[in-house]
Every structure is written in structure tokens, then in C-alpha cells.
Write a protein that holds these residues in place. Sequence first.
Motif, PDB file in Angstrom:
ATOM      1  N   HIS A 175       6.256   9.333 -17.726  1.00 44.15           N
ATOM      2  CA  HIS A 175       7.627   9.751 -17.420  1.00 44.15           C
ATOM      3  C   HIS A 175       7.879   9.760 -15.914  1.00 44.15           C
ATOM      4  O   HIS A 175       8.949   9.330 -15.465  1.00 44.15           O
ATOM      5  N   ALA A 176       6.919  10.244 -15.146  1.00 42.30           N
ATOM      6  CA  ALA A 176       7.082  10.321 -13.687  1.00 42.30           C
ATOM      7  C   ALA A 176       7.249   8.930 -13.080  1.00 42.30           C
ATOM      8  O   ALA A 176       8.096   8.715 -12.208  1.00 42.30           O
ATOM      9  N   VAL A 177       6.457   7.985 -13.546  1.00 44.76           N
ATOM     10  CA  VAL A 177       6.504   6.628 -12.985  1.00 44.76           C
ATOM     11  C   VAL A 177       7.735   5.865 -13.479  1.00 44.76           C
ATOM     12  O   VAL A 177       8.289   5.042 -12.746  1.00 44.76           O
ATOM     13  N   ALA A 178       8.197   6.172 -14.680  1.00 47.06           N
ATOM     14  CA  ALA A 178       9.369   5.471 -15.233  1.00 47.06           C
ATOM     15  C   ALA A 178      10.599   5.646 -14.347  1.00 47.06           C
ATOM     16  O   ALA A 178      11.419   4.743 -14.237  1.00 47.06           O
ATOM     17  N   MET A 213       0.831  -1.201   0.000  1.00 44.84           N
ATOM     18  CA  MET A 213       0.000   0.000   0.000  1.00 44.84           C
ATOM     19  C   MET A 213       0.869   1.256   0.000  1.00 44.84           C
ATOM     20  O   MET A 213       0.542   2.235  -0.670  1.00 44.84           O
ATOM     21  N   ASN A 214       1.986   1.226   0.705  1.00 43.21           N
ATOM     22  CA  ASN A 214       2.899   2.366   0.699  1.00 43.21           C
ATOM     23  C   ASN A 214       3.489   2.601  -0.689  1.00 43.21           C
ATOM     24  O   ASN A 214       3.632   3.742  -1.127  1.00 43.21           O
ATOM     25  N   VAL A 215       3.835   1.532  -1.385  1.00 41.73           N
ATOM     26  CA  VAL A 215       4.365   1.647  -2.743  1.00 41.73           C
ATOM     27  C   VAL A 215       3.287   2.202  -3.675  1.00 41.73           C
ATOM     28  O   VAL A 215       3.545   3.136  -4.446  1.00 41.73           O
ATOM     29  N   ILE A 216       2.091   1.649  -3.615  1.00 38.24           N
ATOM     30  CA  ILE A 216       0.974   2.121  -4.458  1.00 38.24           C
ATOM     31  C   ILE A 216       0.678   3.590  -4.166  1.00 38.24           C
ATOM     32  O   ILE A 216       0.480   4.390  -5.085  1.00 38.24           O
ATOM     33  N   HIS A 217       0.662   3.953  -2.894  1.00 37.30           N
ATOM     34  CA  HIS A 217       0.401   5.345  -2.516  1.00 37.30           C
ATOM     35  C   HIS A 217       1.446   6.281  -3.131  1.00 37.30           C
ATOM     36  O   HIS A 217       1.112   7.371  -3.609  1.00 37.30           O
ATOM     37  N   ALA A 218       2.712   5.867  -3.148  1.00 39.83           N
ATOM     38  CA  ALA A 218       3.767   6.685  -3.738  1.00 39.83           C
ATOM     39  C   ALA A 218       3.523   6.895  -5.234  1.00 39.83           C
ATOM     40  O   ALA A 218       3.709   8.002  -5.758  1.00 39.83           O
ATOM     41  N   GLU A 239      11.029  -0.908  -5.677  1.00 42.74           N
ATOM     42  CA  GLU A 239      10.182  -1.587  -6.667  1.00 42.74           C
ATOM     43  C   GLU A 239      10.085  -0.763  -7.952  1.00 42.74           C
ATOM     44  O   GLU A 239       9.748   0.416  -7.918  1.00 42.74           O
ATOM     45  N   LYS A 240      10.396  -1.370  -9.072  1.00 42.72           N
ATOM     46  CA  LYS A 240      10.220  -0.736 -10.380  1.00 42.72           C
ATOM     47  C   LYS A 240       8.739  -0.782 -10.718  1.00 42.72           C
ATOM     48  O   LYS A 240       8.150  -1.858 -10.802  1.00 42.72           O
ATOM     49  N   MET A 241       8.128   0.376 -10.891  1.00 43.76           N
ATOM     50  CA  MET A 241       6.688   0.442 -11.103  1.00 43.76           C
ATOM     51  C   MET A 241       6.351   0.739 -12.556  1.00 43.76           C
ATOM     52  O   MET A 241       7.119   1.382 -13.265  1.00 43.76           O
ATOM     53  N   GLN A 242       5.183   0.245 -12.980  1.00 44.17           N
ATOM     54  CA  GLN A 242       4.694   0.469 -14.332  1.00 44.17           C
ATOM     55  C   GLN A 242       3.205   0.776 -14.260  1.00 44.17           C
ATOM     56  O   GLN A 242       2.497   0.293 -13.370  1.00 44.17           O
ATOM     57  N   GLU A 294      10.967   4.388  -8.084  1.00 44.27           N
ATOM     58  CA  GLU A 294      11.181   3.054  -7.513  1.00 44.27           C
ATOM     59  C   GLU A 294      10.918   3.083  -6.013  1.00 44.27           C
ATOM     60  O   GLU A 294      11.840   2.902  -5.209  1.00 44.27           O
ATOM     61  N   PRO A 295       9.662   3.267  -5.614  1.00 42.49           N
ATOM     62  CA  PRO A 295       9.365   3.298  -4.178  1.00 42.49           C
ATOM     63  C   PRO A 295       9.620   1.937  -3.540  1.00 42.49           C
ATOM     64  O   PRO A 295       9.230   0.912  -4.084  1.00 42.49           O
TER      65      PRO A 295
END
Length: 140
Positions: free
Chosen positions: A79-82, A31-36, A89-92, A85-86
Motif C-alpha cells: 500500500h505504501a509503495v502503490a 539511487m535517490n528514487v530507490i532510497h525513497a 516514477e511509479k514504483m512497484q 512516485e519519487p
Amino acid sequence: MMEKTDHLAVLFADVVESTALYRRLGDVAAMNVIHAVLSELKAVLPSHQGRLVKTLGDAVMCLFPDADCAVEAAVAMQHAVAGLEPGGEKMQIRIGLHTGPVVAGIVGVKKFQFDIWGDTVNIASRMESACETNRINISA
């Protein structure tokens, strides 16, 4: 009071593989990663005349005055998500958008909240669902 609006752009942005993230990290860490990620997506909105309508678990639904603003915001979100890495974790994400009339209004009994409905919203959601990872799906 519900009101039908003129031509607006609706954008859905969804975090890819969030279910696996929750399984792998556990509820609180995931949830912390998703929130970021969602915070980064929301931060893009003001500079593109966007409005957060609501969050939907690991996704956002946003409203823009036109397609140009929505497309520019979608590119900025990617671009912001690329570069994010909260928690290591590499997010997409994947993004879908559609333009057209929407029904807008305030809902709620105890807490009033702005929301939108209609075929334009439904198509934007389907555009996101059918989108490939790290892509932006835009209707014709």
C-alpha cells in the motif's frame, strides 16, 4: 556468537525494474528514487514488530516474530509503495516470505552487524524471486 532461533518470519521486498531505472535516470537520480522506496518499506516495520536485517541494493530483508506480523507488514508495504512516485516514477515491489527457524548472530570485524542465515532465509528469498510484480508470495 551464532544462535538458532525458534519459528520466525523472514520477508524480502524488492524494487521491480531497478536496473532499467538506473539505465534510464542515471546512477544518482535512480539511487535517490530507490532510497525513497526503501525508506517507505522500513517505515512500516515498527508498527508490525519488524526488524530490518539489512538492505541488499534495491531490496530489504526483514525479520518478524510470526507470520501474521510479516503478512500485515507486507500488505502495508504494498500500500505504501502503490501511492509513492519519487521523482515522478511509479514504483512497484514484489515480496516473498517464509517462516521457520533461522540462525542469527552478530558478524563483522570492524563494524558489528546483526544478520540471519539458514534455509528459512533462502526460501524467503526464493519466494520473492518467484513473485509477480505487486504481489506477495507466501510459502505454505
